[in-house]
Design a protein around this motif. Sequence first.
Motif, mmCIF file in Angstrom:
data_model
loop_
_atom_site.group_PDB
_atom_site.id
_atom_site.type_symbol
_atom_site.label_atom_id
_atom_site.label_comp_id
_atom_site.label_asym_id
_atom_site.label_seq_id
_atom_site.Cartn_x
_atom_site.Cartn_y
_atom_site.Cartn_z
ATOM 1 N N GLU A 190 0.724 -1.044 -0.065
ATOM 2 C CA GLU A 190 0.066 -0.020 -0.066
ATOM 3 C C GLU A 190 0.810 1.247 0.067
ATOM 4 O O GLU A 190 0.219 2.283 -0.108
ATOM 5 N N GLU A 191 2.057 1.198 0.078
ATOM 6 C CA GLU A 191 3.017 2.070 -0.043
ATOM 7 C C GLU A 191 3.220 2.838 -1.284
ATOM 8 O O GLU A 191 3.058 2.321 -2.199
ATOM 9 N N SER A 192 3.607 4.217 -1.259
ATOM 10 C CA SER A 192 4.154 4.820 -2.367
ATOM 11 C C SER A 192 5.479 4.654 -2.429
ATOM 12 O O SER A 192 6.448 4.919 -1.653
ATOM 13 N N LYS A 218 3.172 0.885 -6.532
ATOM 14 C CA LYS A 218 2.471 2.388 -6.639
ATOM 15 C C LYS A 218 3.836 3.030 -6.807
ATOM 16 O O LYS A 218 4.168 3.722 -5.739
ATOM 17 N N VAL A 219 4.118 3.683 -8.119
ATOM 18 C CA VAL A 219 5.396 4.394 -8.040
ATOM 19 C C VAL A 219 4.792 5.744 -8.379
ATOM 20 O O VAL A 219 4.083 6.137 -9.249
ATOM 21 N N VAL A 220 5.424 6.825 -7.363
ATOM 22 C CA VAL A 220 5.044 8.127 -7.548
ATOM 23 C C VAL A 220 6.187 8.958 -8.004
ATOM 24 O O VAL A 220 6.094 10.150 -8.414
ATOM 25 N N CYS A 221 7.419 8.349 -8.171
ATOM 26 C CA CYS A 221 8.713 9.312 -8.571
ATOM 27 C C CYS A 221 9.670 8.241 -9.088
ATOM 28 O O CYS A 221 10.080 7.197 -8.407
ATOM 29 N N GLY A 238 7.131 9.477 -0.157
ATOM 30 C CA GLY A 238 6.936 8.029 -0.374
ATOM 31 C C GLY A 238 8.139 7.249 0.728
ATOM 32 O O GLY A 238 9.111 7.648 1.294
#
Length: 299
Positions: A190-192, A218-221, A238
């Motif tokens: 569930e982490e970014s 879940k990739v945010v950067c 994240g």
Amino acid sequence: MDLKSLKIFVETVNSQSFSLAAVRLFMTQPTLSKIIKSLEEELGTALFKKGEAGRKREVVLTYTGELIYQHALNILSEHEKIYNTIEQVKLLKKGKLTLGLPPLGSVLFSSLIALFHKQHPDIQLSFLEVGSNSIEEAIADKRIDVGILLGNFRPTFASIPVVDSAMCLLSIKDSQWRNRKTVNLIELKEESFLLFSDTFTLNSMIIKAANTVGFEPKVVCKSSQWDFIAKMVESNMGIALLPQIYCQQLDQEKFNTAVLENPGLNWTLSMAWNTTIAMSPATRAWLNIVKDHKQKIHF
């Protein structure tokens, strides 16, 4: 026309005597005269002026002989330079070494690079600082002498293992992971994630491991700079998965580090080179330093 004939011709001119030149060259005068005559026949021109009837041949150059003498000096000089260059390379007095280094690799190997330069100051150093995949291609294409690779590589490569560090979860100090020493990968679903550029082997290794345990990160950067990724973790953007050897040198008042388990992943680096080409003396000298000073490989 060979170099031997040119050397005999030049020595004859410099000695100003056929007999003296023969002595200096450890041959008989008739043999020397025969070689000079053969050279003249091959060139189709007289090199020395002919003496008067009944007198020995003079060591006086014809006009063409003067021109050929100057060319012969240049040819012999260039020939000597070739062997001098080879000798300088062998003695590491001349040459170039190109290293392929992943992000922060220049920091990780800075002590060894400085040591190499101290021991071999005449060797020019250059670096290709890209991800492991690009370094592997550069080694295969013979664009670099040696490079750092992560994981498995081609059968035509040989290598020296240099770093084996456990992958860790890097999170801010007051996150839910505070005080955790280990963490299972599935717990992070569930982490970014702050990941690396797509060309990085480490990136594909993390995504593959996550897929194996049942989730897509879940990739945010994405970034090629580890320091930037750590800064984004500090800003609570994240979490990141980074080698323990890197995490240990970060400010522990700002971050929490937990070793990744189930599966455990390792950042295993090897110094690799292409075995299909001859190894240069500079490359061999660098590899010897790596073998003898592995304890100096650190951030």
